[in-house]
Design a protein around this motif. Structure first.
Motif, PDB file in Angstrom:
ATOM      1  N   CYS A 136      -2.804 -26.573  84.893  1.00 48.11           N
ATOM      2  CA  CYS A 136      -2.976 -26.603  83.445  1.00 48.11           C
ATOM      3  C   CYS A 136      -2.173 -27.756  82.842  1.00 48.11           C
ATOM      4  CB  CYS A 136      -2.499 -25.278  82.853  1.00 48.11           C
ATOM      5  SG  CYS A 136      -3.403 -23.835  83.445  1.00 48.11           S
ATOM      6  N   PRO A 172      -4.008 -22.448  87.280  1.00 45.49           N
ATOM      7  CA  PRO A 172      -5.077 -21.868  86.466  1.00 45.49           C
ATOM      8  C   PRO A 172      -5.312 -20.405  86.829  1.00 45.49           C
ATOM      9  CG  PRO A 172      -6.010 -23.150  88.250  1.00 45.49           C
ATOM     10  CD  PRO A 172      -4.517 -23.327  88.335  1.00 45.49           C
ATOM     11  N   THR A 202      -1.142 -21.087  82.004  1.00 46.96           N
ATOM     12  CA  THR A 202      -1.717 -19.981  82.766  1.00 46.96           C
ATOM     13  C   THR A 202      -1.842 -18.745  81.888  1.00 46.96           C
ATOM     14  OG1 THR A 202      -0.575 -20.790  84.723  1.00 46.96           O
ATOM     15  CG2 THR A 202      -1.405 -18.542  84.819  1.00 46.96           C
ATOM     16  N   CYS A 253      -7.468 -24.276  80.224  1.00 46.08           N
ATOM     17  CA  CYS A 253      -6.051 -24.601  80.009  1.00 46.08           C
ATOM     18  C   CYS A 253      -5.749 -26.078  80.208  1.00 46.08           C
ATOM     19  CB  CYS A 253      -5.172 -23.763  80.950  1.00 46.08           C
ATOM     20  SG  CYS A 253      -5.360 -24.164  82.701  1.00 46.08           S
ATOM     21  N   ASP A 254      -6.779 -26.923  80.203  1.00 48.10           N
ATOM     22  CA  ASP A 254      -6.565 -28.333  80.558  1.00 48.10           C
ATOM     23  C   ASP A 254      -6.740 -29.326  79.419  1.00 48.10           C
ATOM     24  OD1 ASP A 254      -9.556 -27.709  81.146  1.00 48.10           O
ATOM     25  OD2 ASP A 254      -9.444 -29.893  81.073  1.00 48.10           O
TER      26      ASP A 254
END
Length: 164
Positions: free
Chosen positions: A40, A46, A88, A120-121
């Motif tokens: 992430c 992740p 996360t 989450c990126d």
């Protein structure tokens, strides 16, 4: 965090209505992703939620990639890295509708494999920059997260799916 609060409110209101059923699924954190750099924004692994299919739905899959918009600047990404959409997700989530496991409320997909992949990126699972940003210590590795998740799901049976 506001989106999570709104989500929880909507789930609570829906649950008060006896016409809605829901299923709660714990998160699976892909710790092995870290060694491959599939992390992430904040460098943490992740996660996803998974419901294993059964019966006639065993070889059928619903794969949901959570959205969350792109970061628009380094500052935006840094702020995001401290929220649900940049790190996360470790909690359980409650699902209903197409993710429901009750034939009464979801007659078409109740017994299918269902996966909810957390976002989450900050780049819609598209980035793959090797270097960690020296100023913010952020990583931009969405494409790696996507690849790791697909490998994980292929191992769970996605590779032999009849319907996706």
């Amino acid at each position: 965090m506001e989106l999570v609060g709104l989500y929880l409110l909507l789930v609570s209101l829906a649950m008060m209505n006896d016409q809605v059923h829901a299923v709660t699924l714990k998160s699976t954190i892909v710790e092995t992703a870290v060694a491959r750099g599939a992390v992430c924004l904040d460098g943490k692994p992740p996660s996803y939620n998974f419901f294993e299919g059964s019966g006639s739905g065993f070889n059928n899959w619903i794969v949901y990639l959570e959205g969350g918009a792109w970061c628009t600047s380094k500052d935006d990404c840094l702020l995001r890295s401290k929220t649900y959409t940049g790190t996360t997700y470790r909690g359980a989530l409650t699902f209903f509708g197409i993710f429901d496991d009750d034939i009464k409320f979801n007659p078409d997909f109740y017994n299918w494999n269902k996966v909810y992949i957390h976002y989450c990126d900050g780049s819609s699972f598209m980035s793959d920059i090797e270097k960690i940003d020296p100023e913010t210590k952020l990583t931009y590795r969405g494409a790696r997260i996507y690849n790791i998740m697909m490998e994980e799901l292929l191992a769970k049976g996605l590779g032999t799916a009849e319907n996706v």
